[in-house]
Scaffold this motif. Structure first.
Motif, PDB file in Angstrom:
ATOM      1  N   PRO A  82     -42.939 -43.666 -36.469  1.00 61.01           N
ATOM      2  CA  PRO A  82     -42.962 -42.888 -35.269  1.00 61.01           C
ATOM      3  C   PRO A  82     -41.975 -44.610 -34.396  1.00 61.01           C
ATOM      4  O   PRO A  82     -40.322 -44.590 -33.691  1.00 61.01           O
ATOM      5  CB  PRO A  82     -43.950 -43.579 -34.014  1.00 61.01           C
TER       6      PRO A  82
ATOM      7  N   ARG B 280     -38.272 -44.833 -36.902  1.00 59.71           N
ATOM      8  CA  ARG B 280     -37.631 -43.109 -36.579  1.00 59.71           C
ATOM      9  C   ARG B 280     -37.153 -44.092 -34.683  1.00 59.71           C
ATOM     10  O   ARG B 280     -36.321 -43.398 -35.038  1.00 59.71           O
ATOM     11  CB  ARG B 280     -38.297 -42.087 -36.229  1.00 59.71           C
ATOM     12  N   ALA B 281     -37.643 -44.006 -33.981  1.00 59.56           N
ATOM     13  CA  ALA B 281     -37.008 -45.113 -33.014  1.00 59.56           C
ATOM     14  C   ALA B 281     -36.077 -45.367 -32.930  1.00 59.56           C
ATOM     15  O   ALA B 281     -34.766 -45.427 -32.298  1.00 59.56           O
ATOM     16  CB  ALA B 281     -37.700 -45.585 -31.786  1.00 59.56           C
TER      17      ALA B 281
ATOM     18  N   ALA C 165     -36.353 -42.788 -25.829  1.00 58.50           N
ATOM     19  CA  ALA C 165     -36.778 -43.891 -26.981  1.00 58.50           C
ATOM     20  C   ALA C 165     -36.150 -44.977 -27.919  1.00 58.50           C
ATOM     21  O   ALA C 165     -36.775 -45.799 -28.317  1.00 58.50           O
ATOM     22  CB  ALA C 165     -37.185 -43.007 -28.098  1.00 58.50           C
ATOM     23  N   THR C 166     -35.225 -45.402 -27.548  1.00 51.74           N
ATOM     24  CA  THR C 166     -34.858 -46.900 -28.037  1.00 51.74           C
ATOM     25  C   THR C 166     -34.790 -48.308 -27.314  1.00 51.74           C
ATOM     26  O   THR C 166     -35.338 -49.349 -27.831  1.00 51.74           O
ATOM     27  CB  THR C 166     -32.762 -46.816 -28.060  1.00 51.74           C
TER      28      THR C 166
ATOM     29  N   ALA D 259     -37.742 -47.781 -26.067  1.00 54.51           N
ATOM     30  CA  ALA D 259     -39.106 -48.676 -26.445  1.00 54.51           C
ATOM     31  C   ALA D 259     -39.484 -49.220 -28.172  1.00 54.51           C
ATOM     32  O   ALA D 259     -40.133 -49.791 -27.901  1.00 54.51           O
ATOM     33  CB  ALA D 259     -39.959 -47.409 -26.094  1.00 54.51           C
ATOM     34  N   ALA D 260     -38.682 -48.635 -28.615  1.00 54.09           N
ATOM     35  CA  ALA D 260     -38.162 -49.374 -29.171  1.00 54.09           C
ATOM     36  C   ALA D 260     -37.849 -50.901 -29.656  1.00 54.09           C
ATOM     37  O   ALA D 260     -38.074 -51.660 -29.912  1.00 54.09           O
ATOM     38  CB  ALA D 260     -37.206 -48.756 -31.122  1.00 54.09           C
TER      39      ALA D 260
END
Length: 336
Positions: free
Chosen positions: A205, A208-209, A330-331, A333-334
């Motif tokens: 995940p 993917r982010a 989401a980016t 969080a990455a």
């Protein structure tokens, strides 16, 4: 490595050059620019090869093709820090087969016009330019194990064995005949974004982010340059130095985040990662065209139209407050 004396190859005029497989595209483009110093007739053969017609260069420099190939190799090493393998011959196919016989990391192998049959004859039939593994298996089934054996067979027989479309060029190339010219052709313009992982990344995940972030950055880059991509390529770099790369075409030229993200995810899924130790990713937009040439059709999909409206607003906000200020959650969080 030089196969013959320079005076013996004065009639040869085609160079087939192979770069190291690990050379990045930027380095490959630099090699192509180096070749254009010797001739305007340079044909890129992606991902890492090229053809050069040097007949005019022979007259200009007062040197034969073998000597020009040696100088090309020397400049590639001295200027660009990369070695190359070069085959020199009178035709595209023979030059390509010659470069394939040069051991790494680099060298020059010249095949004079009068020595073509002697060079080709002992080669295994699968080494013939344009012959695939299945075709080679068929030829070996008929007892044709070498290029020389194939050259001794009448062309009509080869056509019956391989079919007319494949048989005719195979029969001609086995005799050193290849009328194809070198057609000037460069690499299409491209744009790339990349990311690296501070440690060997095993979290699917999170990868993917990160890829989502690359797609967003690439879309903003293309829109800022008023360009659209016809295809995307994804390169995955793994612990130990291995790489995986795959390309796919978009349904139509686009620079929109939604289109780039969807295709990027498909490329990642195609890699079939299972706890792979990723160290980096490169997402590249290829075969670019001007944004004005990309069709803008009303999709009749209110969700897509809303996303395009939001995308334009995000571009304006990032232009004012800094790139990446507004981006998918989401980016964040990455990168945390």
């Amino acid at each position: 490595m030089t196969g013959t004396s320079r005076s013996a190859v004065r009639g040869s005029a085609v160079l087939h050059l192979r770069c190291a497989a690990a050379l990045p595209e930027e380095g490959y483009r630099e090699v192509l620019e180096l070749l254009r110093e010797f001739s305007p007739l340079v044909q890129a053969l992606p991902p890492r090869s090229a053809l050069v017609q040097v007949r005019g260069a022979q007259r200009y420099f007062g040197a034969d093709a073998g000597r020009i190939a040696e100088v090309v190799r020397l400049r590639a090493v001295a200027r660009l820090g990369t070695d190359v393998r070069i085959g020199v011959a009178g035709t595209w196919a023979v030059a390509s087969m010659a470069s394939a016989r040069v051991p790494g990391p680099g060298g020059v192998l010249s095949v004079p016009d009068g020595a073509v049959s002697g060079f080709l004859g002992p080669l295994p039939v699968e080494a013939l330019y344009g012959i695939g593994s299945q075709q080679a298996a068929v030829l070996r089934g008929y007892g044709l194990h070498t290029v020389g054996a194939l050259a001794a067979v009448p062309p009509g027989v080869v056509e019956r064995v391989l079919g007319r479309r494949a048989g005719r060029p195979a029969a001609e190339r086995a005799r050193g005949i290849d009328p194809r010219p070198v057609t000037p052709q460069g690499l299409p313009p491209s744009a790339a974004v990349r990311t690296g992982f501070a440690r060997h990344e095993l979290d699917g995940p999170l990868a993917r982010a990160e890829l989502l972030g690359l797609a967003v950055r690439l879309g903003a880059l293309l829109r800022g340059r008023r360009q659209a991509a016809r295809s995307l390529s994804l390169t995955l770099q793994f612990a130990g130095g291995t790489r995986w790369e795959k390309s796919r075409r978009l349904a139509e030229p686009s620079a929109h985040d939604e289109d780039l993200r969807a295709l990027a995810y498909r490329l990642l899924d195609a890699a079939g990662l299972q706890r792979a130790r990723l160290t980096g990713m490169v997402l590249r937009a290829e075969d670019l065209t001007g944004a004005e040439k990309a069709a803008r059709q009303i999709s009749l999909d209110p969700v897509r139209e809303a996303r395009l409206t939001v995308e334009a607003a995000i571009d304006r906000a990032n232009a004012r407050f800094g790139a990446g200020t507004v981006r998918p959650a989401a980016t964040f969080a990455a990168s945390a």
